[in-house]
Write a protein that holds these residues in place. Structure first.
Motif, short mmCIF file in Angstrom:
data_model
loop_
_atom_site.label_atom_id
_atom_site.label_comp_id
_atom_site.label_asym_id
_atom_site.label_seq_id
_atom_site.Cartn_x
_atom_site.Cartn_y
_atom_site.Cartn_z
N SER A 71 0.88 -1.17 0.00
CA SER A 71 0.00 0.00 0.00
C SER A 71 0.91 1.21 0.00
O SER A 71 1.77 1.34 0.88
CB SER A 71 -0.91 0.01 1.23
OG SER A 71 -1.78 -1.09 1.22
N ALA A 72 0.73 2.08 -0.98
CA ALA A 72 1.62 3.24 -1.10
C ALA A 72 0.88 4.42 -1.70
O ALA A 72 -0.18 4.26 -2.31
CB ALA A 72 2.83 2.89 -1.97
N MET A 85 3.20 6.71 3.41
CA MET A 85 3.14 5.51 2.57
C MET A 85 3.92 5.72 1.28
O MET A 85 3.37 5.75 0.19
CB MET A 85 1.68 5.15 2.31
CG MET A 85 0.91 4.82 3.57
SD MET A 85 -0.89 4.70 3.33
CE MET A 85 -1.00 3.31 2.21
N THR A 86 5.22 5.87 1.39
CA THR A 86 6.05 6.19 0.24
C THR A 86 6.29 4.96 -0.63
O THR A 86 6.41 3.85 -0.12
CB THR A 86 7.40 6.75 0.69
OG1 THR A 86 8.13 5.72 1.38
CG2 THR A 86 7.23 7.95 1.61
N PRO A 87 6.40 5.15 -1.95
CA PRO A 87 6.78 4.04 -2.82
C PRO A 87 8.14 3.45 -2.44
O PRO A 87 8.37 2.25 -2.58
CB PRO A 87 6.82 4.69 -4.20
CG PRO A 87 5.88 5.83 -4.11
CD PRO A 87 6.05 6.36 -2.72
N GLU A 88 9.04 4.30 -1.97
CA GLU A 88 10.39 3.83 -1.63
C GLU A 88 10.37 2.78 -0.52
O GLU A 88 11.22 1.88 -0.48
CB GLU A 88 11.27 5.01 -1.22
CG GLU A 88 11.63 5.95 -2.34
CD GLU A 88 10.48 6.88 -2.76
OE1 GLU A 88 10.57 7.46 -3.87
OE2 GLU A 88 9.50 7.02 -1.99
N THR A 97 9.68 -0.38 -2.29
CA THR A 97 10.83 -0.77 -3.10
C THR A 97 11.89 -1.49 -2.28
O THR A 97 12.56 -2.40 -2.77
CB THR A 97 11.43 0.47 -3.80
OG1 THR A 97 10.47 0.97 -4.73
CG2 THR A 97 12.71 0.14 -4.53
N ALA A 98 12.05 -1.09 -1.02
CA ALA A 98 13.03 -1.77 -0.17
C ALA A 98 12.73 -3.26 -0.08
O ALA A 98 13.64 -4.11 -0.17
CB ALA A 98 13.03 -1.14 1.23
N ALA A 99 11.46 -3.62 0.06
CA ALA A 99 11.07 -5.04 0.13
C ALA A 99 11.28 -5.72 -1.22
O ALA A 99 11.76 -6.86 -1.30
CB ALA A 99 9.62 -5.17 0.57
N MET A 100 10.94 -5.00 -2.30
CA MET A 100 11.14 -5.57 -3.63
C MET A 100 12.61 -5.90 -3.88
O MET A 100 12.95 -6.98 -4.38
CB MET A 100 10.64 -4.58 -4.69
CG MET A 100 10.75 -5.05 -6.14
SD MET A 100 12.40 -4.88 -6.89
CE MET A 100 12.64 -3.11 -6.80
N LEU A 101 13.50 -4.99 -3.50
CA LEU A 101 14.93 -5.21 -3.72
C LEU A 101 15.43 -6.45 -3.01
O LEU A 101 16.24 -7.22 -3.55
CB LEU A 101 15.72 -3.97 -3.25
CG LEU A 101 15.54 -2.70 -4.09
CD1 LEU A 101 16.19 -1.51 -3.40
CD2 LEU A 101 16.11 -2.88 -5.50
N ALA A 114 4.13 2.03 4.58
CA ALA A 114 4.56 3.07 5.51
C ALA A 114 5.71 2.63 6.41
O ALA A 114 5.79 3.03 7.57
CB ALA A 114 3.37 3.53 6.36
N GLY A 115 6.59 1.78 5.88
CA GLY A 115 7.73 1.31 6.67
C GLY A 115 7.46 0.08 7.49
O GLY A 115 8.34 -0.41 8.21
#
Length: 305
Positions: A196-197, A215-218, A221-225, A242-243
């Motif tokens: 959710s972003a 709720m940043t896209p970044e 992205t951390a989880a995606m990486l 949201a982290g």
């Protein structure tokens, strides 16, 4: 330990804006060569322009990275094949596929047209299948691949007005489970994000602004990486917003066994609380798990007779 993607080639669909843009920029920053795919349409899938993808590519290249733009519609097998060919012609391999492209056509189910239902299924679920199916032989041949499906809390838990979107997102779980098994011997790992972003897909869902800003896209992205890294798990469903990060599982209660003369709806009604008891749940690696659970119960009952 630093997670890097030097020498790796990634395709990110729906990468002109929002989550996809964040994913593409982060992969490039960590050394990956990136195909930035985006149809460039509106949220409902209408229209199309390569400008959004080209803007992301220009940003990556200006920072010393390598990227190419692509406007393939993920529901079009010919266009997807051309996108994959372009990546292979330029870089000779494809290591990472992030299935992120999506559209929204939200309405309560009784007001939704079947055209709107099919359109959302086609982009999210069928589109992910087409892109994955196209790169799958390449990943098998090179004995390496990382695939991401982008699901949603709508697919895991349901959201009012998103029967089409939720069905598409839930379908990805079944696809991931099968691909996890089929890709294991080829070092292909398939995982699923449930994010959710704050993106153009969520800005009008009624979420308070002070929460939306967190709720940043970044954060997604951390989880995606991590899920596309060398040491990634496989068959993981990661919920993130949201982290916050958690892992979701499909589980079953231990259940009950009813002998043949008691296999009636009335007996199920009597046993419903026991059938639904969440005190003891099981996580199964394959679909044979629940069958073995029930067969074991049946065998134990037979041996007592």
């Amino acid at each position: 330990m630093s997670i890097r993607f030097d020498g790796k080639v990634a395709i990110v669909t729906g990468a002109g804006n929002g989550l996809g843009k964040s994913h593409a920029l982060a992969l490039a920053e960590r050394g990956a060569k990136v195909v930035v795919n985006d149809l460039g349409g509106a949220r409902d899938g209408s229209g199309g322009s390569l400008s959004a993808a080209e803007e992301v590519v220009n940003h990556i290249n200006a920072l010393g990275g390598e990227a190419i733009a692509d406007g393939a519609n993920v529901t079009n097998e010919t266009q997807v094949a051309a996108m994959v060919k372009a990546a292979m012609d330029k870089w000779g391999r494809i290591d990472i596929l992030v299935n992120n492209a999506g559209i929204l056509r939200d309405k309560s189910f009784h007001k939704m047209t079947l055209d709107d239902f099919r359109a959302v299924i086609d982009v999210h679920l069928v589109g992910s299948a087409i892109c994955t199916h196209t790169v799958w032989p390449i990943m098998r041949e090179q004995a390496y691949g990382r695939v991401i499906m982008t699901s949603s809390p709508s697919g895991l838990h349901g959201i009012f007005g998103q029967a089409n979107y939720g069905a598409a997102k839930a379908g990805m779980i079944g696809m991931m489970n099968a691909l996890h098994l089929e890709g294991a011997k080829y070092n292909i790992k398939t995982n699923l994000l449930s994010p959710s972003a704050k993106t153009r897909m969520t800005v009008d869902l009624g979420i308070p602004e002070e929460i939306l800003d967190q709720m940043t896209p970044e954060a997604i992205t951390a989880a995606m990486l991590y899920l596309v890294s060398e040491d990634a798990p496989s068959r993981a469903i990661v919920s993130c917003a949201a982290g916050g990060y958690s892992r979701a599982y499909v589980v079953e209660t231990d259940g009950v066994y009813l002998p043949p003369d008691m296999q009636t709806p009335e007996e199920i009604a009597k046993k419903w609380d026991e059938i639904s008891d969440t005190e003891t749940v099981h996580y199964y690696e394959t679909s044979s798990g629940p069958n073995m659970n029930f067969m074991t119960k049946a065998k134990a009952y037979a041996e007592k007779k």
